[in-house]
Design a protein around this motif. Structure first.
Motif, PDB file in Angstrom:
ATOM      1  N   SER A 140      21.033  55.868  33.471  1.00 31.85           N
ATOM      2  CA  SER A 140      20.305  55.183  32.410  1.00 31.85           C
ATOM      3  C   SER A 140      18.957  54.748  32.971  1.00 31.85           C
ATOM      4  CB  SER A 140      21.086  53.958  31.911  1.00 31.85           C
ATOM      5  OG  SER A 140      20.330  53.253  30.936  1.00 31.85           O
ATOM      6  N   LEU A 141      17.904  54.951  32.204  1.00 33.99           N
ATOM      7  CA  LEU A 141      16.560  54.638  32.700  1.00 33.99           C
ATOM      8  C   LEU A 141      16.314  53.138  32.848  1.00 33.99           C
ATOM      9  CD1 LEU A 141      14.485  57.289  30.725  1.00 33.99           C
ATOM     10  CD2 LEU A 141      14.826  57.200  33.205  1.00 33.99           C
ATOM     11  N   THR A 142      17.166  52.307  32.244  1.00 36.27           N
ATOM     12  CA  THR A 142      17.031  50.863  32.404  1.00 36.27           C
ATOM     13  C   THR A 142      18.040  50.291  33.399  1.00 36.27           C
ATOM     14  OG1 THR A 142      18.429  50.569  30.450  1.00 36.27           O
ATOM     15  CG2 THR A 142      16.044  50.467  30.117  1.00 36.27           C
ATOM     16  N   CYS A 143      18.722  51.155  34.113  1.00 41.61           N
ATOM     17  CA  CYS A 143      19.730  50.743  35.104  1.00 41.61           C
ATOM     18  C   CYS A 143      19.038  50.491  36.447  1.00 41.61           C
ATOM     19  CB  CYS A 143      20.787  51.838  35.220  1.00 41.61           C
ATOM     20  SG  CYS A 143      21.755  51.820  36.746  1.00 41.61           S
TER      21      CYS A 143
ATOM     22  N   THR B 198      10.689  61.136  34.155  1.00 43.78           N
ATOM     23  CA  THR B 198      11.805  60.273  34.544  1.00 43.78           C
ATOM     24  C   THR B 198      11.530  59.609  35.897  1.00 43.78           C
ATOM     25  OG1 THR B 198      13.022  62.200  35.421  1.00 43.78           O
ATOM     26  CG2 THR B 198      13.568  61.455  33.175  1.00 43.78           C
ATOM     27  N   ASP B 199      10.875  60.328  36.805  1.00 44.73           N
ATOM     28  CA  ASP B 199      10.494  59.715  38.080  1.00 44.73           C
ATOM     29  C   ASP B 199       9.589  58.515  37.834  1.00 44.73           C
ATOM     30  OD1 ASP B 199      11.915  61.613  39.481  1.00 44.73           O
ATOM     31  OD2 ASP B 199      10.167  62.784  40.095  1.00 44.73           O
ATOM     32  N   THR B 200       8.594  58.691  36.979  1.00 46.43           N
ATOM     33  CA  THR B 200       7.672  57.595  36.669  1.00 46.43           C
ATOM     34  C   THR B 200       8.392  56.431  36.016  1.00 46.43           C
ATOM     35  OG1 THR B 200       5.783  59.092  36.416  1.00 46.43           O
ATOM     36  CG2 THR B 200       5.627  56.962  35.318  1.00 46.43           C
ATOM     37  N   LEU B 201       9.297  56.730  35.103  1.00 46.02           N
ATOM     38  CA  LEU B 201      10.026  55.665  34.407  1.00 46.02           C
ATOM     39  C   LEU B 201      10.929  54.891  35.357  1.00 46.02           C
ATOM     40  CD1 LEU B 201      10.790  57.614  31.119  1.00 46.02           C
ATOM     41  CD2 LEU B 201       9.347  55.581  31.329  1.00 46.02           C
ATOM     42  N   PHE B 202      11.558  55.563  36.312  1.00 42.86           N
ATOM     43  CA  PHE B 202      12.349  54.843  37.309  1.00 42.86           C
ATOM     44  C   PHE B 202      11.445  54.011  38.227  1.00 42.86           C
ATOM     45  CE2 PHE B 202      15.928  58.049  36.761  1.00 42.86           C
ATOM     46  CZ  PHE B 202      16.831  57.115  36.277  1.00 42.86           C
ATOM     47  N   GLU B 203      10.339  54.605  38.656  1.00 42.16           N
ATOM     48  CA  GLU B 203       9.437  53.917  39.583  1.00 42.16           C
ATOM     49  C   GLU B 203       8.804  52.671  38.960  1.00 42.16           C
ATOM     50  OE1 GLU B 203       6.676  56.952  40.609  1.00 42.16           O
ATOM     51  OE2 GLU B 203       8.142  58.117  41.787  1.00 42.16           O
ATOM     52  N   THR B 204       8.535  52.727  37.667  1.00 43.68           N
ATOM     53  CA  THR B 204       7.857  51.618  36.985  1.00 43.68           C
ATOM     54  C   THR B 204       8.805  50.837  36.083  1.00 43.68           C
ATOM     55  OG1 THR B 204       7.188  53.060  35.136  1.00 43.68           O
ATOM     56  CG2 THR B 204       5.679  52.912  37.032  1.00 43.68           C
ATOM     57  N   GLN B 205      10.092  50.959  36.331  1.00 42.48           N
ATOM     58  CA  GLN B 205      11.106  50.378  35.435  1.00 42.48           C
ATOM     59  C   GLN B 205      10.836  48.919  35.102  1.00 42.48           C
ATOM     60  OE1 GLN B 205      15.271  49.128  36.656  1.00 42.48           O
ATOM     61  NE2 GLN B 205      15.729  51.132  35.775  1.00 42.48           N
TER      62      GLN B 205
ATOM     63  N   LEU C 115       4.461  53.631  25.408  1.00 44.87           N
ATOM     64  CA  LEU C 115       3.337  54.372  24.835  1.00 44.87           C
ATOM     65  C   LEU C 115       2.268  54.624  25.893  1.00 44.87           C
ATOM     66  CD1 LEU C 115       1.753  55.602  22.495  1.00 44.87           C
ATOM     67  CD2 LEU C 115       1.008  53.287  21.867  1.00 44.87           C
ATOM     68  N   ALA C 116       2.000  53.639  26.724  1.00 45.73           N
ATOM     69  CA  ALA C 116       0.999  53.804  27.785  1.00 45.73           C
ATOM     70  C   ALA C 116       1.422  54.892  28.766  1.00 45.73           C
ATOM     71  CB  ALA C 116       0.787  52.479  28.511  1.00 45.73           C
ATOM     72  N   ILE C 117       2.711  54.916  29.125  1.00 47.43           N
ATOM     73  CA  ILE C 117       3.220  55.950  30.039  1.00 47.43           C
ATOM     74  C   ILE C 117       3.127  57.325  29.381  1.00 47.43           C
ATOM     75  CG2 ILE C 117       5.302  56.803  31.201  1.00 47.43           C
ATOM     76  CD1 ILE C 117       6.071  53.836  31.626  1.00 47.43           C
ATOM     77  N   ALA C 118       3.465  57.384  28.101  1.00 50.65           N
ATOM     78  CA  ALA C 118       3.390  58.658  27.381  1.00 50.65           C
ATOM     79  C   ALA C 118       1.960  59.189  27.361  1.00 50.65           C
ATOM     80  CB  ALA C 118       3.912  58.481  25.957  1.00 50.65           C
ATOM     81  N   LYS C 119       1.006  58.311  27.132  1.00 49.99           N
ATOM     82  CA  LYS C 119      -0.391  58.736  27.098  1.00 49.99           C
ATOM     83  C   LYS C 119      -0.847  59.234  28.471  1.00 49.99           C
ATOM     84  CE  LYS C 119      -2.166  56.027  23.204  1.00 49.99           C
ATOM     85  NZ  LYS C 119      -3.098  54.956  22.776  1.00 49.99           N
ATOM     86  N   GLN C 120      -0.378  58.574  29.531  1.00 54.64           N
ATOM     87  CA  GLN C 120      -0.738  59.007  30.886  1.00 54.64           C
ATOM     88  C   GLN C 120      -0.205  60.408  31.179  1.00 54.64           C
ATOM     89  OE1 GLN C 120       0.756  55.936  33.458  1.00 54.64           O
ATOM     90  NE2 GLN C 120      -0.748  54.425  32.778  1.00 54.64           N
TER      91      GLN C 120
END
Length: 225
Positions: free
Chosen positions: A75-78, A134-141, A155-160
């Motif tokens: 889970s990306l919020t885990c 997914t790497d970015t989402l884990f790193e910046t969780q 949204l900011a991550i998606a734009k990046q």
């Protein structure tokens, strides 16, 4: 963990379409899939069932004929999942995936609607962007999953990553994709996943965020080390 009410408030602040709210809210997070979760008796699952084509195509890293296949349900919020991806995953990739010893597959098992939205974005990112996202989402969780406005942060991550706000809205409005992610998680629950992260190493169930030493210990007998 952010509850659904807080996430929906964040989505409103991010000016998403009403349809995006319907897509996520009507899917019920993972209410259906999580209801099937139970602790598995067996520690090894049938390889054919584990690797059978699912609702979404597996995102695969590594050689197709690698001697070891690792499937991770996360889970990306885990927090434990993020810790694994920050500390052990780089070792796994450099030492085992990039050398042709391990084929790695990350599968979606979102524990809340925020994680589900993150996985939807990763799937919408386009060819070759699933793991970078997914790497970015884990790193910046900590900055997006537990802030006051997770939707705006996503949204900011998606734009990046090159996604427009219109594409972002359309992605979260994709009810078909939302349902497919539910189905991936449902299969995980049927395989005995009851916490994240859970790994299947050539079918053997291993629960918890493995350390590099734990990883080496699991792989050594399979690789003849």
């Amino acid at each position: 963990m952010i509850d659904r009410r807080r996430f929906l408030e964040g989505i409103g602040t991010a000016a998403l379409t009403a349809g995006a709210l319907v897509a996520l809210a009507s899917s019920g997070g993972l209410a259906g899939g999580l209801g099937l979760i139970g602790r598995a008796e067996a520690q090894t699952v049938d390889a054919a069932k584990l690797m059978a084509p699912g609702a979404l195509p597996d995102q695969v890293l590594g050689k197709a004929d690698a001697p070891v296949t690792i499937v991770e349900y996360a889970s990306l919020t885990c927090g434990h999942c993020a810790h694994f991806h920050e500390t052990t995953y780089p070792v796994l990739k450099e030492k085992y995936i990039d050398t042709g010893k391990v084929r790695f597959i990350l599968r979606e098992f979102p524990l809340d609607i925020v994680a589900k939205a993150g996985f939807m974005l990763a799937r919408c990112g386009g060819e070759g962007k699933y793991y970078p996202l997914t790497d970015t989402l884990f790193e910046t969780q900590k900055s997006w999953a537990f802030g006051n406005n997770p939707a705006q942060a996503l949204l900011a991550i998606a734009k990046q990553s090159g996604m427009s706000e219109q594409q972002f809205n359309a992605c979260l409005n994709d009810t078909k994709l939302a349902g497919q992610i539910d189905e991936v998680a449902k299969l995980g629950s049927q395989l005995g996943v009851d916490s994240t992260p859970t790994f299947f190493i050539n079918g053997k169930k291993v629960s918890g965020a493995m350390s590099p030493a734990d990883l080496d210990k699991e792989l050594a007998p399979l690789l003849g080390n």
